[in-house]
Design an enzyme around this catalytic site. Structure first.
Site, PDB file in Angstrom:
ATOM      1  CG  ASP A   8      16.087 -30.754 -18.734  1.00  0.00           C
ATOM      2  OD1 ASP A   8      16.491 -29.618 -19.030  1.00  0.00           O
ATOM      3  OD2 ASP A   8      16.775 -31.780 -18.859  1.00  0.00           O
ATOM      4  CD  GLU A  23      16.664 -32.799 -25.165  1.00  0.00           C
ATOM      5  OE1 GLU A  23      17.467 -32.549 -26.074  1.00  0.00           O
ATOM      6  OE2 GLU A  23      16.763 -32.296 -24.033  1.00  0.00           O
ATOM      7  CD  GLU A  80      18.860 -28.849 -14.887  1.00  0.00           C
ATOM      8  OE1 GLU A  80      19.125 -29.496 -13.834  1.00  0.00           O
ATOM      9  OE2 GLU A  80      19.431 -27.781 -15.174  1.00  0.00           O
ATOM     10  CG  HIS A  98      26.469 -25.239 -17.714  1.00  0.00           C
ATOM     11  ND1 HIS A  98      25.212 -25.287 -17.182  1.00  0.00           N
ATOM     12  CD2 HIS A  98      26.459 -26.115 -18.729  1.00  0.00           C
ATOM     13  CE1 HIS A  98      24.472 -26.157 -17.869  1.00  0.00           C
ATOM     14  NE2 HIS A  98      25.220 -26.675 -18.811  1.00  0.00           N
ATOM     15  NE  ARG A 145      20.777 -25.019 -11.024  1.00  0.00           N
ATOM     16  CZ  ARG A 145      19.947 -24.012 -11.213  1.00  0.00           C
ATOM     17  NH1 ARG A 145      19.691 -23.193 -10.232  1.00  0.00           N
ATOM     18  NH2 ARG A 145      19.362 -23.826 -12.360  1.00  0.00           N
ATOM     19  CG  HIS A 187      27.545 -20.820 -18.035  1.00  0.00           C
ATOM     20  ND1 HIS A 187      26.770 -20.108 -17.149  1.00  0.00           N
ATOM     21  CD2 HIS A 187      26.683 -21.472 -18.857  1.00  0.00           C
ATOM     22  CE1 HIS A 187      25.485 -20.322 -17.433  1.00  0.00           C
ATOM     23  NE2 HIS A 187      25.410 -21.149 -18.462  1.00  0.00           N
TER      24      HIS A 187
END
Ligand code: UDP
Length: 410
Positions: free
Chosen positions: A104, A126, A140, A222, A224, A255
């Site tokens: 994604d 996936e 995503e 990580h 967002r 990250h």
């Protein structure tokens, strides 16, 4: 052998943008390389060039193509447009019969859209993960939903993902339950480590060096949508848990996104039993993950990986598109409230919950997903039949998995 009408090989482009795409598509690349009728091109889009290249290298794969992106494309929209341009130009220079995208990311959607514009069929690895919330994970959830109507082959990792696609009206004949290729990747890496005594010794010495032999709590952060005060709150919960469990080593590969590293380092840099590391190579990460007593993460991929090693997971997000890990008893969704994370972590470490997971069934696959996908991509009539008994995994596993693998029946 699969040839087209002009007796040339079937040209398949595998598009990879980020580290998780590299990890999850590496087994597909290895399986496609065994197909004599396929002319394979592995392309890095340039989205996360270093991490994706390093992850591919763990599987002995070097990309055939690397795209040059505009470094000035700062927003998600500008980055998407740039990726679409670069992939469309590649398709003119190197015509293809099929494009394979995974997951994604911007690369996955841009690859699918470039294929759509060029009239090239798109396969989605996936496929079918959904939270039902366009805002989380962003972007995503929107990207994977937009890929679905463009693709003509959907490889669903679980039955839940398959049902999500069918509920959206995707033609059932194009949706295939394959398992998640990340399980194949883990089995391959575990076998590589076990087969190479030098690597095994290096990893063991390294682990002793960073943990002093203490039990490990592995942390990755990580997302967002958590950047800022939410991430700082999660880091505070890790600090407090580490304060309560001083006999454990908290290992946190940070990250590289400055929005993540700033928050994490400001809270955790001086905590004695927290080891802040640079991002780990996949072999090293898998080694630490397999040894961990607990994983605290907001990562999608790590939620799917931990069950292979029977490690309990706290998912520090408000929703998950991997509910199978929760249903199967491997994961708890804590949200991002520091008190809840602390209480759940304390409970797992006190109970020694890892021992309770032995023998549970891994909901994400049996390690044969990539073989199924390669057969489906090459239109073999025996694509999914009898695969357990006759097919060779990508790399044979030499160690018993921590949990049982499900059988995939279609
Ligand atoms: N990973 C890694 N090194 C690290 C941290 C993670 O190789 O230091 C791997 C991890 O095993 C998983 C993938 O990177 O396969 C997950 O990446 P990330 O959490 O960045 O993305 P997501 O899965 O959330 O999209």
């Amino acid at each position: 052998m699969l040839m087209d009408r002009n007796w040339r090989k079937h040209r398949i482009l595998v598009m990879i943008g980020t580290r998780p795409e590299a990890i999850k598509l590496a087994p597909v690349v290895l399986a496609l390389r065994r197909e004599p009728g396929v002319q394979l091109t592995v392309c890095l889009s340039g989205q996360h060039p270093v991490m994706a290249r390093d992850a591919l290298a763990s599987f002995g794969i070097a990309p055939d193509e690397e795209l040059a992106l505009d470094p000035g494309a700062a927003t998600a929209g500008a980055r998407f447009t740039d990726l679409h341009r670069a992939i469309s130009e590649l398709l003119i220079r190197l015509p293809q019969d099929r494009i394979v995208v995974q997951g994604d990311t911007s690369t996955a959607l841009a690859g699918a859209m470039a294929g759509f514009h060029a009239g090239i069929p798109v396969a989605h690895v996936e496929a079918g993960l959904r939270t039902g919330n366009l805002a989380g994970p962003w972007p995503e959830e929107g990207y994977r939903r937009m890929i679905a109507p463009i693709a003509d082959l959907h490889f669903a990792p679980t039955d839940c993902a398959r049902q999500n696609l069918l509920a959206e009206g995707i033609d059932p004949g194009t949706v295939h339950l394959t398992g998640n290729t990340v399980v194949d990747a883990l089995i391959a890496i575990r076998a590589m480590i076990a087969q190479n005594s030098e690597t095994a010794l290096r990893l063991d010495t390294w682990r002793q060096g960073i943990t002093g032999g203490k039990p490990i709590v592995l942390v990755t952060l990580h997302r967002r949508e958590s950047h800022g005060s939410v991430l700082t709150g999660v880091a505070t919960a890790i600090r407090d848990l580490a304060g309560e469990f001083r006999d454990h080593a908290f290992v946190l590969p940070v990250h590289p996104n400055p929005a993540v590293s700033g928050s994490v380092r400001s809270v955790l840099a001086d905590v004695p039993n927290v080891c802040l590391l640079d991002p780990l190579g996949y072999e090293d990460f898998v080694f630490v993950m397999s040894a961990a007593s607990l994983i605290i993460t907001d990562s999608g991929g790590v939620q799917e990986e931990a069950p292979t090693f029977g490690v309990p997971i706290l998912v520090v997000r408000n929703e998950s598109e991997r509910g199978e890990a929760i249903t199967a008893g491997f994961a708890q969704l804590t949200g991002t409230d520091p008190e809840r994370i602390l209480a759940a972590g304390r409970d797992i470490l006190k109970r020694g919950a890892k021992a309770e997971l032995r023998g549970k069934v891994n909901p994400f696959g049996d390690g044969m997903a990539a073989v199924r996908i390669a057969r489906l991509l090459t239109a073999r009539s025996d694509a999914t039949a009898g695969i357990e008994s006759e097919a060779e995994p990508i790399i044979a596993a030499t160690a018993e998995p921590g949990v049982d693998m499900p059988r995939f029946v279609q």
